[in-house]
Write a protein that holds these residues in place. Structure first.
Motif, short mmCIF file in Angstrom:
data_model
loop_
_atom_site.label_atom_id
_atom_site.label_comp_id
_atom_site.label_asym_id
_atom_site.label_seq_id
_atom_site.Cartn_x
_atom_site.Cartn_y
_atom_site.Cartn_z
N SER A 1 40.98 37.66 45.26
CA SER A 1 42.23 37.11 44.75
C SER A 1 43.39 38.08 44.87
CB SER A 1 42.04 36.70 43.27
OG SER A 1 41.68 37.82 42.47
N ALA B 1 36.34 30.99 45.72
CA ALA B 1 35.89 31.70 44.52
C ALA B 1 34.37 31.84 44.55
CB ALA B 1 36.35 30.95 43.26
N GLY C 1 33.93 34.67 41.17
CA GLY C 1 35.27 34.45 41.70
C GLY C 1 36.05 33.40 40.93
N TYR D 1 38.95 34.31 38.77
CA TYR D 1 40.19 34.78 39.37
C TYR D 1 40.97 33.65 40.05
CZ TYR D 1 37.86 39.18 38.52
OH TYR D 1 37.22 40.24 37.91
N VAL D 2 40.54 32.41 39.82
CA VAL D 2 41.24 31.27 40.41
C VAL D 2 42.68 31.21 39.94
CG1 VAL D 2 41.35 28.75 40.46
CG2 VAL D 2 39.18 29.91 40.83
N ALA E 1 42.87 27.11 46.08
CA ALA E 1 41.59 27.70 45.66
C ALA E 1 40.48 26.67 45.74
CB ALA E 1 41.69 28.25 44.25
N THR F 1 36.67 26.20 44.16
CA THR F 1 35.87 26.76 43.07
C THR F 1 34.90 25.72 42.53
OG1 THR F 1 36.01 27.74 40.84
CG2 THR F 1 37.71 26.14 41.44
#
Length: 304
Positions: free
Chosen positions: A36, A47, A55, A58-59, A69, A71
């Motif tokens: 990120s 992510a 991950g 940290y989106v 993103a 995820t």
């Protein structure tokens, strides 16, 4: 960050990701990131869930920086998928498909010798083609994805190393790479605790053909567990009946003099700074692959 040499629409990159909730607006993706801190406008952040960090945590940071993103956690503005790592491989598969100059994709797998064979092959082909190959031993789902996504549009020969730790891992990698030619360097006992026997390891290695639509599979002439593979041709440094054989003429400390023998005859002798059958077998596999993609036999002594 992996900058895409050919930017691609989000819908195309994620077209094979099941149930991905794509936004109505279809933005163009210019780069793929898994960190990120590197994310920015025009980037697609995957992510991934690692052994130490997830991950998905940290989106928000990636979105705040203007990136999109992917995820597995519900987050406003993010693309929700069941497995971001599989989504990354699916995106890499889509990016690989239209490489405009690619003459051949080569998949290299095996219990030992994968990276060595790949490096030999890259060197043999570099004088004739624009080559893009796996860096180091990045041969798992993430590594193969990185290799495909970082391929320049001018790539003529794509070389991907495929690794595995358990049953069922090679096939999806092969399907992403879509190899025209495959090399199985060896069938050993690595991961036998996960697979149970050399026979099952051989079956897993043979799954390198999962993404192929015909083409040749190069295997060691001494390995009977690979005899049933369709399109099989053999390489060796000793077997008289191999399709491609590097015959040892003289072996000295640090170097060996060889002669290439094929059904077309034999080459002039040439010396390489290698010794030991393991290294020479990797070279034999690489030479066989180079010949299969069009390097003339009379050039091999000079290239090797």
């Amino acid at each position: 960050k992996i900058t895409l040499d050919t930017p691609m629409k989000l819908s195309r990159l994620l077209s094979e990701v099941p149930k991905a909730n794509l936004p109505e607006e279809d933005p163009t993706i210019f780069a793929v990131v898994t960190d990120s801190r590197e994310a920015g406008p025009g980037d697609l952040f995957f992510a991934l869930c690692g052994s130490r960090e997830n991950g998905a945590d940290y989106v928000g940071e990636a979105l705040a920086k203007g990136a999109l993103a992917v995820t597995n956690r519900t987050f406003p503005g993010a693309v929700l998928v069941s497995d971001p790592e599989s989504a990354l491989l699916a995106a890499a598969k889509q990016y690989r498909t239209p490489l405009p100059s690619c003459r051949a994709a080569i998949a290299v797998t095996g219990s030992a010798g994968k990276s060595t064979t790949k490096e030999f092959l890259s060197s043999l082909l570099a004088d004739t083609f624009v080559v893009h190959a796996t860096k180091g031993n990045e041969n798992n789902r993430i590594g193969v994805s990185y290799t495909l996504l970082s391929a320049p549009a001018a790539t003529q020969i794509l070389i991907c190393e495929l690794g595995m730790n358990a049953r069922g891992e090679i096939a999806p990698l092969s399907e992403a790479v879509r190899p025209d030619l495959a090399v199985i360097t060896s069938v050993g006992c690595a991961h036998i605790g996960n697979l149970g026997s050399r026979t099952l390891i051989a079956k897993e290695k043979a799954d390198v053909t999962a993404g192929m639509r015909g083409g040749t599979v190069l295997v060691p002439a001494e390995e009977p567990l690979l005899d049933g593979i369709s399109g099989r041709k053999t390489f060796s440094v000793s077997a008289q009946n191999a399709d491609y054989r590097l015959e040892k003429i003289e072996e000295q400390p640090g170097k060996t003099t060889l002669r290439l023998r094929t059904e077309n005859g034999e080459s002039r002798p040439f010396t390489v700074r290698l010794f030991g059958d393991a290294n020479l077998s990797c070279l034999a596999a690489a030479v066989a692959a180079a010949l299969e993609v069009g390097v003339p036999e009379d050039k091999i002594p000079d290239l090797a």
